[in-house]
Design an enzyme around this catalytic site. Structure first.
Site, mmCIF file in Angstrom:
data_model
loop_
_atom_site.group_PDB
_atom_site.id
_atom_site.type_symbol
_atom_site.label_atom_id
_atom_site.label_comp_id
_atom_site.label_asym_id
_atom_site.label_seq_id
_atom_site.Cartn_x
_atom_site.Cartn_y
_atom_site.Cartn_z
ATOM 1 N N ILE A 33 0.825 -1.206 0.000
ATOM 2 C CA ILE A 33 0.000 0.000 0.000
ATOM 3 C C ILE A 33 0.868 1.268 0.000
ATOM 4 C CG2 ILE A 33 -0.243 0.354 2.510
ATOM 5 C CD1 ILE A 33 -3.293 0.514 2.004
ATOM 6 N N GLY A 93 12.452 -2.910 11.835
ATOM 7 C CA GLY A 93 11.412 -2.299 11.014
ATOM 8 C C GLY A 93 10.204 -3.156 10.719
ATOM 9 N N GLN A 94 10.133 -4.391 11.283
ATOM 10 C CA GLN A 94 8.919 -5.178 11.022
ATOM 11 C C GLN A 94 7.751 -4.524 11.755
ATOM 12 O OE1 GLN A 94 9.056 -9.370 12.121
ATOM 13 N NE2 GLN A 94 7.088 -9.790 11.118
ATOM 14 N N HIS A 100 6.157 -11.765 5.759
ATOM 15 C CA HIS A 100 5.947 -11.270 4.396
ATOM 16 C C HIS A 100 7.304 -10.967 3.780
ATOM 17 C CE1 HIS A 100 5.650 -7.995 7.328
ATOM 18 N NE2 HIS A 100 6.263 -7.229 6.435
ATOM 19 N N HIS A 102 9.151 -8.800 1.070
ATOM 20 C CA HIS A 102 9.005 -7.634 0.187
ATOM 21 C C HIS A 102 9.756 -7.954 -1.107
ATOM 22 C CE1 HIS A 102 7.883 -4.513 3.353
ATOM 23 N NE2 HIS A 102 8.413 -5.444 4.132
HETATM 24 P P1 AMP Z 1 7.176 -4.409 7.480
HETATM 25 O O1 AMP Z 1 7.443 -3.015 7.978
HETATM 26 O O2 AMP Z 1 8.365 -5.125 6.944
HETATM 27 O O3 AMP Z 1 6.424 -5.212 8.534
HETATM 28 O O4 AMP Z 1 6.217 -4.249 6.228
HETATM 29 C C1 AMP Z 1 4.844 -4.103 6.331
HETATM 30 C C2 AMP Z 1 4.392 -3.568 5.008
HETATM 31 O O5 AMP Z 1 2.989 -3.757 4.898
HETATM 32 C C3 AMP Z 1 4.646 -2.076 4.800
HETATM 33 O O6 AMP Z 1 5.507 -1.898 3.665
HETATM 34 C C4 AMP Z 1 3.263 -1.490 4.588
HETATM 35 O O7 AMP Z 1 3.247 -0.446 3.644
HETATM 36 C C5 AMP Z 1 2.486 -2.715 4.120
HETATM 37 N N1 AMP Z 1 1.053 -2.660 4.375
HETATM 38 C C6 AMP Z 1 0.423 -2.371 5.527
HETATM 39 N N2 AMP Z 1 -0.905 -2.474 5.383
HETATM 40 C C7 AMP Z 1 -1.126 -2.877 4.103
HETATM 41 C C8 AMP Z 1 -2.299 -3.152 3.347
HETATM 42 N N3 AMP Z 1 -3.529 -3.066 3.875
HETATM 43 N N4 AMP Z 1 -2.157 -3.519 2.050
HETATM 44 C C9 AMP Z 1 -0.907 -3.600 1.496
HETATM 45 N N5 AMP Z 1 0.230 -3.356 2.169
HETATM 46 C C10 AMP Z 1 0.132 -2.984 3.455
#
Ligand code: AMP
Length: 114
Positions: A33, A93-94, A100, A102
């Site tokens: 997002i 940063g998680q 997930h 990236h």
């Molecule tokens: P992290 O910081 O590695 O845990 O990554 C979490 C990621 O999830 C971030 O890059 C956010 O932008 C992404 N994110 C959070 N909510 C959503 C959502 N509803 N749809 C798509 N991506 C999301």
């Protein structure tokens, strides 16, 4: 295995919308997002595991399939090179505690990451 309060479990269940780019029996891939690159896709297992370390310990085969599915997503977006990042722990940063990967690509990247 799901977690009631987990944002990404809700995306897997279709309870929260996401821009899906690929699905397999084991994984779901959707656009981040808050994209940090022309391609920024999150690849997640349908099963809830809090991070890559927990998933690798619990199910190494699923971990391998997720890596293969991430590579397929990169190829689908036409990338010849990509970065696959698993932030593991709040201190690096998680922010979402459903593992997930990236998949990032489509621009120049620097090393080491900040
Ligand atoms: P992290 O910081 O590695 O845990 O990554 C979490 C990621 O999830 C971030 O890059 C956010 O932008 C992404 N994110 C959070 N909510 C959503 C959502 N509803 N749809 C798509 N991506 C999301």
């Amino acid at each position: 295995m799901t977690s009631a309060d987990c944002l990404f479990c809700k995306i897997v269940a279709g309870e929260i919308p996401a821009t899906l780019v690929a699905e397999t029996a084991d994984t779901v891939a959707f656009r981040d997002i808050n994209a940090q690159a022309p391609t920024h896709v999150l690849v997640i297992p349908r099963e809830h595991h809090r991070d890559i370390a927990a998933m690798a310990a619990a199910d190494p085969c699923l971990t391998g399939r997720l890596a293969a599915d991430a590579a397929a997503v990169a190829a689908q977006d036409g990338l010849t090179g990509f970065r696959l990042v698993f932030n593991t722990g709040a201190e690096v940063g998680q922010s979402v505690f459903h593992v997930h990967g990236h998949v990032l690509g489509g621009r120049e990247f620097r090393w080491p990451p900040g």
